[in-house]
Design a protein around this motif. Structure first.
Motif, PDB file in Angstrom:
ATOM      1  N   THR A 122     -52.647  10.034  68.591  1.00  0.00           N
ATOM      2  CA  THR A 122     -53.037   8.644  68.848  1.00  0.00           C
ATOM      3  C   THR A 122     -52.242   8.060  69.996  1.00  0.00           C
ATOM      4  OG1 THR A 122     -51.399   7.747  67.317  1.00  0.00           O
ATOM      5  CG2 THR A 122     -53.563   8.310  66.399  1.00  0.00           C
ATOM      6  N   HIS A 123     -51.194   8.743  70.405  1.00  0.00           N
ATOM      7  CA  HIS A 123     -50.436   8.322  71.593  1.00  0.00           C
ATOM      8  C   HIS A 123     -49.657   9.507  72.138  1.00  0.00           C
ATOM      9  CE1 HIS A 123     -47.037   6.798  68.680  1.00  0.00           C
ATOM     10  NE2 HIS A 123     -47.409   8.038  68.429  1.00  0.00           N
ATOM     11  N   THR A 124     -49.319   9.422  73.438  1.00  0.00           N
ATOM     12  CA  THR A 124     -48.577  10.525  74.058  1.00  0.00           C
ATOM     13  C   THR A 124     -47.108  10.485  73.660  1.00  0.00           C
ATOM     14  OG1 THR A 124     -48.557   9.128  76.028  1.00  0.00           O
ATOM     15  CG2 THR A 124     -50.065  11.008  76.034  1.00  0.00           C
ATOM     16  N   THR A 125     -46.710   9.445  72.915  1.00  0.00           N
ATOM     17  CA  THR A 125     -45.322   9.389  72.458  1.00  0.00           C
ATOM     18  C   THR A 125     -45.021  10.569  71.520  1.00  0.00           C
ATOM     19  OG1 THR A 125     -45.670   7.011  72.548  1.00  0.00           O
ATOM     20  CG2 THR A 125     -43.570   7.734  71.700  1.00  0.00           C
ATOM     21  N   ALA A 126     -46.081  11.141  70.924  1.00  0.00           N
ATOM     22  CA  ALA A 126     -45.911  12.359  70.120  1.00  0.00           C
ATOM     23  C   ALA A 126     -45.326  13.474  70.986  1.00  0.00           C
ATOM     24  CB  ALA A 126     -47.253  12.795  69.537  1.00  0.00           C
ATOM     25  N   ASN A 145     -46.485  -1.604  77.104  1.00  0.00           N
ATOM     26  CA  ASN A 145     -45.641  -1.759  75.933  1.00  0.00           C
ATOM     27  C   ASN A 145     -44.394  -0.923  76.188  1.00  0.00           C
ATOM     28  OD1 ASN A 145     -44.635  -2.052  73.366  1.00  0.00           O
ATOM     29  ND2 ASN A 145     -46.395  -1.089  72.337  1.00  0.00           N
ATOM     30  N   SER A 146     -43.259  -1.355  75.631  1.00  0.00           N
ATOM     31  CA  SER A 146     -42.039  -0.613  75.951  1.00  0.00           C
ATOM     32  C   SER A 146     -40.980  -0.804  74.877  1.00  0.00           C
ATOM     33  CB  SER A 146     -41.484  -1.120  77.283  1.00  0.00           C
ATOM     34  OG  SER A 146     -41.042  -2.451  77.127  1.00  0.00           O
ATOM     35  N   GLY A 147     -39.891  -0.118  75.027  1.00  0.00           N
ATOM     36  CA  GLY A 147     -38.788  -0.308  74.091  1.00  0.00           C
ATOM     37  C   GLY A 147     -37.732   0.775  74.206  1.00  0.00           C
ATOM     38  N   MET A 148     -36.635   0.588  73.439  1.00  0.00           N
ATOM     39  CA  MET A 148     -35.579   1.602  73.348  1.00  0.00           C
ATOM     40  C   MET A 148     -35.820   2.358  72.047  1.00  0.00           C
ATOM     41  SD  MET A 148     -33.761   0.740  76.018  1.00  0.00           S
ATOM     42  CE  MET A 148     -32.314   1.767  75.800  1.00  0.00           C
ATOM     43  N   ALA A 198     -38.269   3.761  77.055  1.00  0.00           N
ATOM     44  CA  ALA A 198     -39.611   4.312  77.244  1.00  0.00           C
ATOM     45  C   ALA A 198     -40.629   3.198  77.371  1.00  0.00           C
ATOM     46  CB  ALA A 198     -39.968   5.215  76.066  1.00  0.00           C
ATOM     47  N   TRP A 199     -41.710   3.511  78.072  1.00  0.00           N
ATOM     48  CA  TRP A 199     -42.801   2.535  78.160  1.00  0.00           C
ATOM     49  C   TRP A 199     -44.121   3.264  78.297  1.00  0.00           C
ATOM     50  CZ3 TRP A 199     -40.103   4.298  82.232  1.00  0.00           C
ATOM     51  CH2 TRP A 199     -40.779   4.566  83.420  1.00  0.00           C
ATOM     52  N   GLY A 200     -45.186   2.536  77.969  1.00  0.00           N
ATOM     53  CA  GLY A 200     -46.502   3.167  78.046  1.00  0.00           C
ATOM     54  C   GLY A 200     -47.555   2.154  78.446  1.00  0.00           C
ATOM     55  N   HIS A 202     -56.751   7.273  78.278  1.00  0.00           N
ATOM     56  CA  HIS A 202     -55.562   7.935  78.820  1.00  0.00           C
ATOM     57  C   HIS A 202     -54.354   7.028  78.715  1.00  0.00           C
ATOM     58  CE1 HIS A 202     -58.765  10.262  80.647  1.00  0.00           C
ATOM     59  NE2 HIS A 202     -57.890  11.235  80.835  1.00  0.00           N
ATOM     60  N   GLN A 203     -53.240   7.633  78.357  1.00  0.00           N
ATOM     61  CA  GLN A 203     -51.990   6.876  78.340  1.00  0.00           C
ATOM     62  C   GLN A 203     -51.060   7.381  79.424  1.00  0.00           C
ATOM     63  OE1 GLN A 203     -50.130   6.937  74.482  1.00  0.00           O
ATOM     64  NE2 GLN A 203     -50.864   4.872  74.040  1.00  0.00           N
ATOM     65  N   ILE A 204     -50.392   6.424  80.023  1.00  0.00           N
ATOM     66  CA  ILE A 204     -49.352   6.755  80.995  1.00  0.00           C
ATOM     67  C   ILE A 204     -48.039   6.448  80.291  1.00  0.00           C
ATOM     68  CG2 ILE A 204     -48.408   6.182  83.263  1.00  0.00           C
ATOM     69  CD1 ILE A 204     -51.155   4.872  83.867  1.00  0.00           C
ATOM     70  N   GLU A 205     -47.128   7.395  80.268  1.00  0.00           N
ATOM     71  CA  GLU A 205     -45.891   7.152  79.528  1.00  0.00           C
ATOM     72  C   GLU A 205     -44.683   7.603  80.332  1.00  0.00           C
ATOM     73  OE1 GLU A 205     -46.175   7.376  75.436  1.00  0.00           O
ATOM     74  OE2 GLU A 205     -44.247   8.325  75.097  1.00  0.00           O
ATOM     75  N   GLY A 206     -43.670   6.791  80.333  1.00  0.00           N
ATOM     76  CA  GLY A 206     -42.421   7.140  80.997  1.00  0.00           C
ATOM     77  C   GLY A 206     -41.282   7.117  80.005  1.00  0.00           C
ATOM     78  N   PHE A 244     -56.488   9.525  71.299  1.00  0.00           N
ATOM     79  CA  PHE A 244     -57.706   9.233  70.534  1.00  0.00           C
ATOM     80  C   PHE A 244     -57.419   8.218  69.443  1.00  0.00           C
ATOM     81  CE2 PHE A 244     -57.469  13.431  72.226  1.00  0.00           C
ATOM     82  CZ  PHE A 244     -58.698  13.648  72.825  1.00  0.00           C
ATOM     83  N   ARG A 245     -58.307   7.244  69.322  1.00  0.00           N
ATOM     84  CA  ARG A 245     -58.133   6.263  68.243  1.00  0.00           C
ATOM     85  C   ARG A 245     -59.496   5.915  67.652  1.00  0.00           C
ATOM     86  NH1 ARG A 245     -53.357   2.330  70.631  1.00  0.00           N
ATOM     87  NH2 ARG A 245     -51.891   4.053  70.960  1.00  0.00           N
ATOM     88  N   ASN A 246     -59.505   5.841  66.338  1.00  0.00           N
ATOM     89  CA  ASN A 246     -60.753   5.547  65.630  1.00  0.00           C
ATOM     90  C   ASN A 246     -61.021   4.044  65.685  1.00  0.00           C
ATOM     91  OD1 ASN A 246     -62.976   5.657  64.062  1.00  0.00           O
ATOM     92  ND2 ASN A 246     -61.990   6.586  62.277  1.00  0.00           N
TER      93      ASN A 246
HETATM   94  N1  PHE Z   1     -46.857   4.543  72.193  1.00  0.00           N
HETATM   95  C1  PHE Z   1     -47.057   3.159  72.527  1.00  0.00           C
HETATM   96  C2  PHE Z   1     -48.545   2.824  72.410  1.00  0.00           C
HETATM   97  O1  PHE Z   1     -49.305   3.660  72.050  1.00  0.00           O
HETATM   98  C3  PHE Z   1     -46.566   2.836  73.893  1.00  0.00           C
HETATM   99  C4  PHE Z   1     -45.092   2.957  73.988  1.00  0.00           C
HETATM  100  C5  PHE Z   1     -44.512   4.068  74.517  1.00  0.00           C
HETATM  101  C6  PHE Z   1     -44.251   1.924  73.486  1.00  0.00           C
HETATM  102  C7  PHE Z   1     -43.146   4.195  74.596  1.00  0.00           C
HETATM  103  C8  PHE Z   1     -42.890   2.022  73.579  1.00  0.00           C
HETATM  104  C9  PHE Z   1     -42.325   3.145  74.117  1.00  0.00           C
HETATM  105  O2  PHE Z   1     -48.939   1.693  72.684  1.00  0.00           O
END
Ligand code: PHE
Length: 802
Positions: free
Chosen positions: A354-358, A461-464, A483-485, A398-402, A384-386
């Protein structure tokens, strides 16, 4: 005099009987089946008669000569089947007036036919009948009519319109049936003219045969397998074929284009890409590893797609799983945890991530196992999200993640790196709003001010990452991770002006969007310093400015086009050829290739001036090629660049390749054009625009080269621009009146001055001088223009120009 023609009109105007007999070899009975097979007919005729002339043959068949010539050429291409000799022959052709008389009858016959037996007053005839004098004179001379008082009356009951018959004979190619004296007379009357015709004489070749097999155009797998290729004859390659002028190349989908731009930005910032090639993930990595409780609503099947087969993941590192379990249920690392019964079953469920944070979680775990080192990671891929589908949401995006992991990072660093990232994509006004994510603390939504919408919009969206997530992985205690996305689709929709996501993704996407979409370039250099240390503009800043101007131009173009379309006006010269992808500039170790196409009838002399300017600051390789559309190019044009700048391509910084090409006679086709990439079919058109490009390039390397944008005062650049546009509009494209007007203005602007703008040679002088040379208008130009041109032509950059 509009009277009914009388029924007695018995003009003999039947078509002249076919003048020449069919060539004897022409087996009449074959005509049915062979009617279209001219090559075979020609071969049969050659066999019988020994020689066939294209002209005679065309006449005998009553077919256009050009068709027969085509057939002969195709026979010639077979090799030695026939021998072809070319001669020119004089023939007669009707002029426009002659053809009209051949169709409608001579003036005198038409006059006669319009008379009733009572006749008609001469005054009426003179007032109403076109070419009345010629018609009257000839009709009287032929004794068809006579004068009776003030009237013209017919004296015979029918006439034979010999003029029409003769002209028709000439039109059908039987001029020899018309006596020479008459032809001379008609020529004087401008009814016919003598023309040269290239005639082909076909005789037997050394391999003559009348049973030519069809030549194969391609060697196929089957021919090779069966051995047939040995006995087949193949069409020779036609190396002289005109190549396709514009090549279609592959196209990236706009989303993928944007993805590569974002990737580039991350790479420029020193980030490493994470492997994101696993769409199927376990709940463990997608949620549990991120300290997302198993009762969290996002885990609900209404929000997440679970996989039915295979339903469960095979393995999760057991010791890590135990630490995650403990953190969730009883806490640790200073946390109380969620205080619930953690289920291994739930964690083993497979789902579509559901997110690239995985992926970020997997990478951080791996990093901790390998021994931590500071890293900067990024990923851009599908999730992917239902969700309920609507205009802006699909079930996948698509997610962009740093992710930045280092010792003692704080929120300050997080905000800093996010600001740097967004600055690179041209977003400078940012606000952070406290938010909640199970895996980050603090968490912040990122808002940016949207100039168009005049409001703050959420962009990410972001955070530590929480210690509850990092510590069980084995990440050292003093390490923090920012990290942020954000989604890729959102900026794509904004940049391409798309309101409904279905126009961008899915089966309803129009192919044109992919083939024709402009490259929407992210404003990467916004907010960066525009000047190099010595105060000269940098390549980037100049390229940037150029891109901005081109963007504005293309926006203007589409406006003009849409207004024109509404008004039903067709635009002759669509400047739609402006390339929005001109980036680059001159880089070390890379040959900057520029290809310029020009018509030899309009040599773009200003480019030679600019090439000289370039050569004094860069090592420039200068080449000239001739496209197959141009038969011959004079020595002078082959040496267009002159003798300077003979650097090898591989050793040069810039390579200017001039291709002489003839692409038609329209004003646009006569203009030079420039392309910087074989993949970009769009080109910069017009000497003024090509000049602008090269002048910028020349200025990049040289603080002393002040031809255009580096002039001491920006006002001068504006003046140069104005002159360039006027020269293009009035001199290059204008009619004679506009051309003359431009030269008059030029003359008065010049007065006593040496140059058009400021006190030195600029791009305006170069392009205008060049255009005047091309149009050969200098000789007749007024005195100030003459004096100015002579002054320019002795300058170093302009030496030996013509
Ligand atoms: N995973 C979050 C989302 O799906 C985005 C995110 C990534 C938030 C990394 C904080 C840190 O919206």
């Amino acid at each position: 005099m509009k009277r009914e023609t009388e029924a007695r009109n018995s003009i003999n105007c039947s078509r002249p009987s076919s003048a020449a007999p069919m060539p004897s070899a022409e087996p009449r009975h074959n005509m049915g089946s062979l009617a279209m097979d001219f090559p075979l007919q020609i071969l049969l005729a050659v066999e019988k008669q020994g020689a066939v002339s294209s002209y005679e043959f065309a006449r005998a068949l009553n077919e256009p000569h050009q068709k027969i010539v085509g057939a002969i050429k195709s026979l010639e291409s077979l090799g030695e089947v026939v021998a072809v000799k070319q001669t020119t022959q004089k023939t007669w052709e009707c002029t426009e007036e002659g053809s009209s008389l051949a169709t409608n009858g001579s003036h005198e016959a038409r006059l006669f036919n319009s008379l009733t037996s009572e006749g008609c007053p001469i005054a009426d005839i003179k007032a109403n009948f076109p070419n009345a004098n010629i018609a009257l004179g000839a009709a009287m001379k032929n004794k068809w009519v006579k004068k009776e008082g003030e009237k013209i009356v017919p004296v015979v009951s029918s006439i034979n319109d010999e003029v029409q018959i003769h002209l028709q004979a000439i039109m059908s190619g039987s001029a020899e049936n018309v006596p020479d004296k008459i032809k001379v007379d008609y020529k004087k009357r401008k009814l016919i003219k003598e023309v040269d015709l290239t005639v082909f004489e076909v005789t037997k070749g050394s391999e003559f045969t009348t049973s030519v097999s069809k030549q194969e155009a391609e060697l196929t797998k089957e021919m090779i397998e069966s051995g047939q290729w040995k006995s087949k004859s193949f069409k020779p390659f036609n190396f002289k074929a005109k190549g396709r002028l514009e090549q279609r190349s592959g196209h990236l989908h706009p989303l993928m284009q944007l993805r590569s731009e974002f990737r580039q930005i991350f790479l420029e910032m020193g980030f490493t890409e994470m492997p994101t090639n696993n769409f199927v993930e376990s709940a463990f990595w997608n949620f549990d590893a991120l300290f997302q409780p198993q009762q969290h609503p996002a885990r609900d099947a209404h929000d997440t797609f679970y996989v039915a087969e295979p339903e469960k993941t095979i393995s999760v590192p057991e010791d890590y799983l135990q630490r995650v379990k403990k953190t969730h249920s009883t806490g640790g690392y200073g946390s109380l945890g969620y205080q619930y019964e953690w289920s291994r079953d739930e964690a083993h469920k497979n789902l579509l991530r559901t997110h690239t944070t995985a992926v970020s979680a997997r990478m951080l775990y791996k990093l901790a196992q390998e021994g931590f080192r500071p890293v900067k990671f990024f990923s851009i891929d599908r999730v992917f999200r239902n969700e309920t589908l609507d205009a802006t949401h699909l079930a996948e995006f698509h997610q962009i993640e740093g992710v930045v992991a280092d010792y003692n990072l704080s929120v300050k660093h997080l905000m800093g790196v996010i600001k740097g990232f967004f600055e690179k994509i041209g977003i400078t006004k940012l606000r952070f709003k406290p938010a909640y994510n199970p895996y980050t603390e603090p968490s912040m939504e990122i808002f940016s001010y949207h100039e168009g919408l005049k409001k703050w919009v959420e962009v990410g969206n972001s955070g530590m990452f929480r210690p509850e997530m990092l510590r069980p992985m084995g990440v050292p205690e003093n390490v923090t991770v920012a990290a942020w996305g954000l989604s890729l689709e959102r900026p794509a929709m904004i940049m391409y002006g798309i309101n409904n996501i279905r126009e961008l993704v899915g089966s309803r996407v129009k192919m044109e969007l992919i083939l024709d979409n402009p490259v929407c370039t992210i404003d990467k250099f916004k907010g960066q310093s525009q000047k190099a240390a010595d105060g000269a503009p940098t390549v980037e800043s100049l390229t940037k400015r150029q891109e901005l101007i081109l963007d504005r131009l293309s926006a203007l173009q589409s406006k003009v086009a849409s207004i024109a379309a509404k008004m039903g006006v067709t635009l002759v010269e669509s400047a739609a050829s402006i390339n929005t992808q001109l980036t680059g500039g001159v880089k070390a170790g890379v040959v900057h290739d520029v290809v310029i196409y020009a018509d030899p009838r309009r040599p773009p002399y200003s480019l030679r001036i600019l090439a000289n300017a370039l050569s004094s600051n860069f090592s420039v390789c200068l080449r000239v090629h001739c496209h197959s559309s141009v038969k011959e190019v004079s020595e002078k044009l082959q040496q267009f660049w002159g003798s300077s700048g003979a650097t090898e391509r591989s050793q040069s910084q810039i390579c200017l390749t001039l291709v002489w090409r003839q692409d038609g006679d329209t004003p646009t086709a006569l203009m030079p054009s420039l392309s910087v990439s074989p993949l970009a079919p769009n080109q910069i058109r017009g000497e003024h625009n090509v000049g602008r490009y090269l002048a910028r390039l020349a200025e990049v390397g040289a603080p002393t080269c002040r031809l255009y944008e580096c002039l001491s005062n920006p006002i001068f650049t504006v003046q140069v621009d104005e002159l360039l546009d006027q020269c293009h509009g009035k001199l290059t494209l204008g009619n004679n009146k506009e051309k003359a007007g431009f030269i008059r203005e030029l003359n008065s602007r010049l007065g006593d001055r040496e140059f058009l703008v400021n006190s030195d040679l600029t791009l305006a002088d170069a392009v205008i001088l060049s255009t005047l040379l091309q149009l050969r208008m200098l000789e007749s130009a007024p005195s100030n223009v003459q004096k100015w041109s002579k002054g320019c032509l002795v300058l170093p950059y302009c030496k030996n120009l013509i």
